[in-house]
Design an enzyme around this catalytic site. Structure first.
Site, PDB file in Angstrom:
ATOM      1  N   SER A 148      18.494  -9.132  13.498  1.00 26.26           N
ATOM      2  CA  SER A 148      18.064  -9.040  14.892  1.00 26.26           C
ATOM      3  C   SER A 148      18.363  -7.660  15.453  1.00 26.26           C
ATOM      4  O   SER A 148      19.316  -7.010  15.055  1.00 26.26           O
ATOM      5  CB  SER A 148      18.766 -10.086  15.753  1.00 26.26           C
ATOM      6  OG  SER A 148      18.383  -9.913  17.102  1.00 26.26           O
ATOM      7  N   LYS A 187      19.549 -17.408  12.793  1.00 30.53           N
ATOM      8  CA  LYS A 187      18.661 -16.427  13.436  1.00 30.53           C
ATOM      9  C   LYS A 187      17.653 -17.145  14.346  1.00 30.53           C
ATOM     10  O   LYS A 187      17.334 -16.662  15.439  1.00 30.53           O
ATOM     11  CB  LYS A 187      17.928 -15.595  12.367  1.00 30.53           C
ATOM     12  CG  LYS A 187      16.832 -14.681  12.926  1.00 30.53           C
ATOM     13  CD  LYS A 187      17.401 -13.545  13.726  1.00 30.53           C
ATOM     14  CE  LYS A 187      16.469 -12.721  14.570  1.00 30.53           C
ATOM     15  NZ  LYS A 187      15.126 -12.497  14.225  1.00 30.53           N
ATOM     16  N   SER A 220       0.872  -1.182   0.000  1.00 32.30           N
ATOM     17  CA  SER A 220       0.000   0.000   0.000  1.00 32.30           C
ATOM     18  C   SER A 220       0.909   1.233   0.000  1.00 32.30           C
ATOM     19  O   SER A 220       1.813   1.336   0.840  1.00 32.30           O
ATOM     20  CB  SER A 220      -0.906  -0.012   1.229  1.00 32.30           C
ATOM     21  OG  SER A 220      -0.129  -0.256   2.383  1.00 32.30           O
ATOM     22  N   GLU A 269      17.742 -16.580  22.987  1.00 34.21           N
ATOM     23  CA  GLU A 269      17.115 -15.395  23.607  1.00 34.21           C
ATOM     24  C   GLU A 269      16.015 -15.840  24.579  1.00 34.21           C
ATOM     25  O   GLU A 269      15.911 -15.315  25.695  1.00 34.21           O
ATOM     26  CB  GLU A 269      16.548 -14.532  22.478  1.00 34.21           C
ATOM     27  CG  GLU A 269      15.834 -13.276  22.878  1.00 34.21           C
ATOM     28  CD  GLU A 269      15.244 -12.592  21.631  1.00 34.21           C
ATOM     29  OE1 GLU A 269      15.971 -12.392  20.634  1.00 34.21           O
ATOM     30  OE2 GLU A 269      14.034 -12.285  21.648  1.00 34.21           O
ATOM     31  N   HIS A 272      19.438 -18.136  17.421  1.00 33.35           N
ATOM     32  CA  HIS A 272      19.627 -16.889  18.179  1.00 33.35           C
ATOM     33  C   HIS A 272      18.370 -16.598  19.013  1.00 33.35           C
ATOM     34  O   HIS A 272      18.447 -16.313  20.205  1.00 33.35           O
ATOM     35  CB  HIS A 272      19.917 -15.736  17.208  1.00 33.35           C
ATOM     36  CG  HIS A 272      19.732 -14.371  17.791  1.00 33.35           C
ATOM     37  ND1 HIS A 272      18.482 -13.825  18.029  1.00 33.35           N
ATOM     38  CD2 HIS A 272      20.611 -13.448  18.212  1.00 33.35           C
ATOM     39  CE1 HIS A 272      18.619 -12.628  18.563  1.00 33.35           C
ATOM     40  NE2 HIS A 272      19.910 -12.373  18.674  1.00 33.35           N
ATOM     41  N   ASN A 273      17.218 -16.689  18.373  1.00 32.26           N
ATOM     42  CA  ASN A 273      15.974 -16.405  19.087  1.00 32.26           C
ATOM     43  C   ASN A 273      15.701 -17.442  20.178  1.00 32.26           C
ATOM     44  O   ASN A 273      15.203 -17.107  21.253  1.00 32.26           O
ATOM     45  CB  ASN A 273      14.792 -16.362  18.116  1.00 32.26           C
ATOM     46  CG  ASN A 273      14.756 -15.067  17.330  1.00 32.26           C
ATOM     47  OD1 ASN A 273      15.788 -14.423  17.123  1.00 32.26           O
ATOM     48  ND2 ASN A 273      13.598 -14.687  16.846  1.00 32.26           N
TER      49      ASN A 273
HETATM   50  P1  NBP Z   1       4.915  -7.013   9.662  1.00 34.99           P
HETATM   51  O1  NBP Z   1       5.429  -8.380   9.979  1.00 34.99           O
HETATM   52  O2  NBP Z   1       3.868  -6.438  10.519  1.00 34.99           O
HETATM   53  O3  NBP Z   1       4.433  -7.007   8.134  1.00 34.99           O
HETATM   54  C1  NBP Z   1       3.858  -5.866   7.581  1.00 34.99           C
HETATM   55  C2  NBP Z   1       4.371  -5.651   6.190  1.00 34.99           C
HETATM   56  O4  NBP Z   1       4.079  -6.781   5.353  1.00 34.99           O
HETATM   57  C3  NBP Z   1       3.702  -4.450   5.535  1.00 34.99           C
HETATM   58  O5  NBP Z   1       4.658  -3.799   4.739  1.00 34.99           O
HETATM   59  C4  NBP Z   1       2.617  -5.111   4.694  1.00 34.99           C
HETATM   60  O6  NBP Z   1       2.175  -4.329   3.623  1.00 34.99           O
HETATM   61  C5  NBP Z   1       3.359  -6.311   4.197  1.00 34.99           C
HETATM   62  N1  NBP Z   1       2.515  -7.351   3.598  1.00 34.99           N
HETATM   63  C6  NBP Z   1       1.631  -8.199   4.177  1.00 34.99           C
HETATM   64 BR1  NBP Z   1       1.183  -8.185   5.947  1.00 34.99          BR
HETATM   65  N2  NBP Z   1       1.059  -9.036   3.313  1.00 34.99           N
HETATM   66  C7  NBP Z   1       1.580  -8.710   2.111  1.00 34.99           C
HETATM   67  C8  NBP Z   1       1.378  -9.211   0.817  1.00 34.99           C
HETATM   68  N3  NBP Z   1       0.562 -10.240   0.585  1.00 34.99           N
HETATM   69  N4  NBP Z   1       2.057  -8.631  -0.197  1.00 34.99           N
HETATM   70  C9  NBP Z   1       2.891  -7.600   0.027  1.00 34.99           C
HETATM   71  N5  NBP Z   1       3.139  -7.093   1.253  1.00 34.99           N
HETATM   72  C10 NBP Z   1       2.490  -7.631   2.285  1.00 34.99           C
HETATM   73  O7  NBP Z   1       6.153  -5.987   9.620  1.00 34.99           O
HETATM   74  P2  NBP Z   1       7.407  -5.808  10.604  1.00 34.99           P
HETATM   75  O8  NBP Z   1       7.003  -5.886  12.041  1.00 34.99           O
HETATM   76  O9  NBP Z   1       8.110  -4.610  10.091  1.00 34.99           O
HETATM   77  O10 NBP Z   1       8.307  -7.093  10.317  1.00 34.99           O
HETATM   78  C11 NBP Z   1       8.778  -7.398   9.011  1.00 34.99           C
HETATM   79  C12 NBP Z   1       9.541  -8.712   9.063  1.00 34.99           C
HETATM   80  O11 NBP Z   1      10.647  -8.560   9.946  1.00 34.99           O
HETATM   81  C13 NBP Z   1       8.730  -9.882   9.611  1.00 34.99           C
HETATM   82  O12 NBP Z   1       9.084 -11.045   8.923  1.00 34.99           O
HETATM   83  C14 NBP Z   1       9.169  -9.979  11.044  1.00 34.99           C
HETATM   84  O13 NBP Z   1       9.017 -11.256  11.575  1.00 34.99           O
HETATM   85  C15 NBP Z   1      10.625  -9.582  10.921  1.00 34.99           C
HETATM   86  N6  NBP Z   1      11.244  -9.055  12.128  1.00 34.99           N
HETATM   87  C16 NBP Z   1      10.570  -8.207  12.936  1.00 34.99           C
HETATM   88  C17 NBP Z   1      11.176  -7.707  14.071  1.00 34.99           C
HETATM   89  C18 NBP Z   1      10.457  -6.750  14.953  1.00 34.99           C
HETATM   90  O14 NBP Z   1      11.022  -6.383  15.994  1.00 34.99           O
HETATM   91  N7  NBP Z   1       9.267  -6.299  14.589  1.00 34.99           N
HETATM   92  C19 NBP Z   1      12.485  -8.063  14.367  1.00 34.99           C
HETATM   93  C20 NBP Z   1      13.163  -8.894  13.515  1.00 34.99           C
HETATM   94  C21 NBP Z   1      12.533  -9.396  12.394  1.00 34.99           C
HETATM   95  P3  NBP Z   1       0.920  -3.305   3.829  1.00 34.99           P
HETATM   96  O15 NBP Z   1       1.504  -2.095   4.485  1.00 34.99           O
HETATM   97  O16 NBP Z   1       0.450  -3.036   2.451  1.00 34.99           O
HETATM   98  O17 NBP Z   1      -0.081  -4.010   4.685  1.00 34.99           O
END
Ligand code: NBP
Length: 484
Positions: free
Chosen positions: A136, A190, A42, A197, A193-194
């Site tokens: 991470s 990773k 989006s 953690e 690692h988790n």
């Molecule tokens: P989210 O895991 O909440 O995912 C949201 C994103 O995915 C948005 O950009 C959304 O687009 C997109 N998306 C989805 Br949902 N379905 C989609 C689809 N079918 N096609 C295209 N885009 C799609 O985001 P996050 O918390 O930033 O985490 C991103 C990744 O990083 C995840 O795999 C997460 O496990 C990993 N991670 C997160 C952390 C943390 O601390 N949060 C740490 C380390 C790793 P939209 O805006 O259009 O809905």
């Protein structure tokens, strides 16, 4: 900011998926001087990144996947940072038709490593590089410097390495990013690692509970103990934030914050994956498993409700007399249990590396976990040194440094675990770590009896201590021994 329609093809790196992680990662690239192509399903998130932070560097924003791909220099390097699972596959499927041979797709989300192996294989067949990369450090790490664990081909790392190393955390000037190994290796590391953690957090929580029950200390007092510990061998991000959290007061109630938080720990699943894989590989990662089950127990509401006030404890209140000695005992027990959890995690990495042919350098993994990530800690230097002394070290605990460091704490460890058992304080991770320590160092284990039982009821055979071969005793007959 360049206009998307011009499709200049100059961006050095692209990020698609601009929720918290992708947005901060894109900013990190830009702040480090890279021209960053940005895209999100989006467009609002893309626009908001440009509006809020467009002045931090050079962003090339695109609304369509086609324009996004066209805005990148070749070989294109695209970081996918979307919700792990089906969303990742959907994004890859959308990207691939627009890519050219040699382009590199990096999945920086928390994918499960078998998915990464599958995706790498599929993209390799199309002449593309697929890099499953652990990242991470959460939101803040993504912006200021995460620990990065990229897998995939060594060739792709030649292109990606300089960029990823530049945005990663640095410790003593050394980047917290290195090539991990082929296909799923990065996401596997990773995952472990988790898992570690989880174990680290559970051990800290048990140490807090021991201090609370044994000393009757307040959260703030225990916070100060953790702050003191953070100046020594236990120095780490998790100990530091524990001190901070314990000293925090809830504004609404005036109580210690930790005392008003519901005691049910949740999880997103990486701990579970780690434990499942430990079972698959037959590696006893008891610290991680106990930590994962302890979260499950905390959430077992009907069982806890049924047990509360019903199950007899047969304990008395714990009134520790020598407070300073007890605090030191808990510190030593925490350190020893923590080394066990790491030792087990590194065993798991070694086992998977052998199973999948990844050739993972365990010392390098400890090195890139020293900064940026949640388990960053002073003692990771010691782990790197241990694997530098012996790259094939079969057991981290058996390294000369850890033998001494843990060995010195064993009497304290036993006192703490025994005290917890006597006074009814649940310490699953402390206790199981000590049991692992005693199990792995035992000259002879009761596994001999288990083999005998297995032969008795299932003719599963056994081997003998005094000669080679496999044998079966005719238990239901004359009990003579046969060669099997
Ligand atoms: P989210 O895991 O909440 O995912 C949201 C994103 O995915 C948005 O950009 C959304 O687009 C997109 N998306 C989805 Br949902 N379905 C989609 C689809 N079918 N096609 C295209 N885009 C799609 O985001 P996050 O918390 O930033 O985490 C991103 C990744 O990083 C995840 O795999 C997460 O496990 C990993 N991670 C997160 C952390 C943390 O601390 N949060 C740490 C380390 C790793 P939209 O805006 O259009 O809905």
């Amino acid at each position: 900011m360049a206009a998307n329609s011009s499709a200049t093809g100059t961006a050095e790196i692209g990020v698609t998926g601009l929720a918290v992680m992708g947005r901060n990662l894109a900013r990190n690239f830009a702040r480090n001087g890279f021209t960053v192509a940005i895209h999100n399903r989006s467009f609002a998130k893309t626009q908001s990144l440009v509006d809020d932070h467009g002045d931090e560097g050079t962003f090339v924003a695109s609304e369509s996947v086609e324009d996004f791909v066209a805005s990148l220099a070749r070989p294109r390097k695209i970081v996918v940072m979307v919700k792990a699972g089906a969303a990742t596959d959907a994004v890859i499927d959308e990207l691939v038709p627009h890519l050219d041979e040699g382009d590199i797709v990096v999945d920086a989300g928390n994918a499960h490593f078998p998915d990464t192996i599958r995706r790498e294989k599929a993209l390799r067949a199309k002449g593309l590089h697929f890099v499953g990369s652990g990242v991470s450090g959460g939101e803040e790490g993504a912006l200021l410097g995460p620990s990065i664990m990229p897998g995939g081909t060594a060739e792709s790392y030649q292109w990606l390495g300089p960029i990823l190393e530049k945005i990663s955390a640095k410790v003593d000037g050394v980047p917290c990013c290195t090539y991990v190994g082929p296909d799923g290796a990065g996401h596997f590391v990773k995952m472990v690692h988790n898992g570690i953690e989880y174990a680290d957090m559970q051990l800290i929580a048990e140490a807090y509970d021991l201090l609370k029950q044994g000393l009757g200390a307040s959260a703030a007092e225990i916070g100060q103990i953790f702050a003191d510990w953070n100046t020594g061998d236990l120095e780490s991000f998790l100990i530091e934030i524990t001190a901070d959290v314990l000293q925090h007061v809830d504004a609404a109630s005036g109580s210690a914050f930790v005392d008003i938080v519901l005691d049910r720990a949740e999880q997103k699943g990486t701990g579970r994956w780690t434990v499942q894989n430990g079972l698959d590989l037959g590696v006893p990662i008891t610290g991680i498993a106990e930590a994962t089950f302890a979260r499950a127990l905390s959430g077992s509401v009907p069982q806890r409700t049924a047990a509360l006030g019903t199950l007899p404890a047969h304990t008395t209140d714990w009134q520790v007399e020598d407070r300073a000695a007890f605090i030191e005992d808990v510190r030593l027990a925490l350190y020893a249990s923590k080394v066990v959890a790491y030792s087990q995690g590194f065993d798991q990495i070694a086992a998977a590396s052998a199973e999948f042919g990844w050739d993972i350098d365990r010392g390098a993994m400890a090195r890139i976990w020293r900064g940026g990530c949640i388990i960053r800690a002073r003692f990771l230097n010691r782990i790197t040194e241990a694997y530098e002394r012996n790259v094939d070290l079969p057991l981290l605990l058996a390294d000369e440094y850890f033998t001494g460091a843990v060995g010195n704490g064993v009497p304290a460890w036993r006192r703490v675990v025994a005290g917890a058992a006597l006074h009814g304080v649940p310490t699953p991770a402390f206790s199981s770590s000590l049991a692992y320590y005693d199990g792995v160092r035992a000259e002879r284990l009761p596994a001999a009896l288990i083999q005998a039982q297995r032969d008795f009821f299932g003719a599963h055979t056994y081997r003998r201590t005094d000669r080679d071969g496999t044998f079966h005793t005719t238990w239901s007959g004359d009990r003579t021994e046969q060669d099997a």
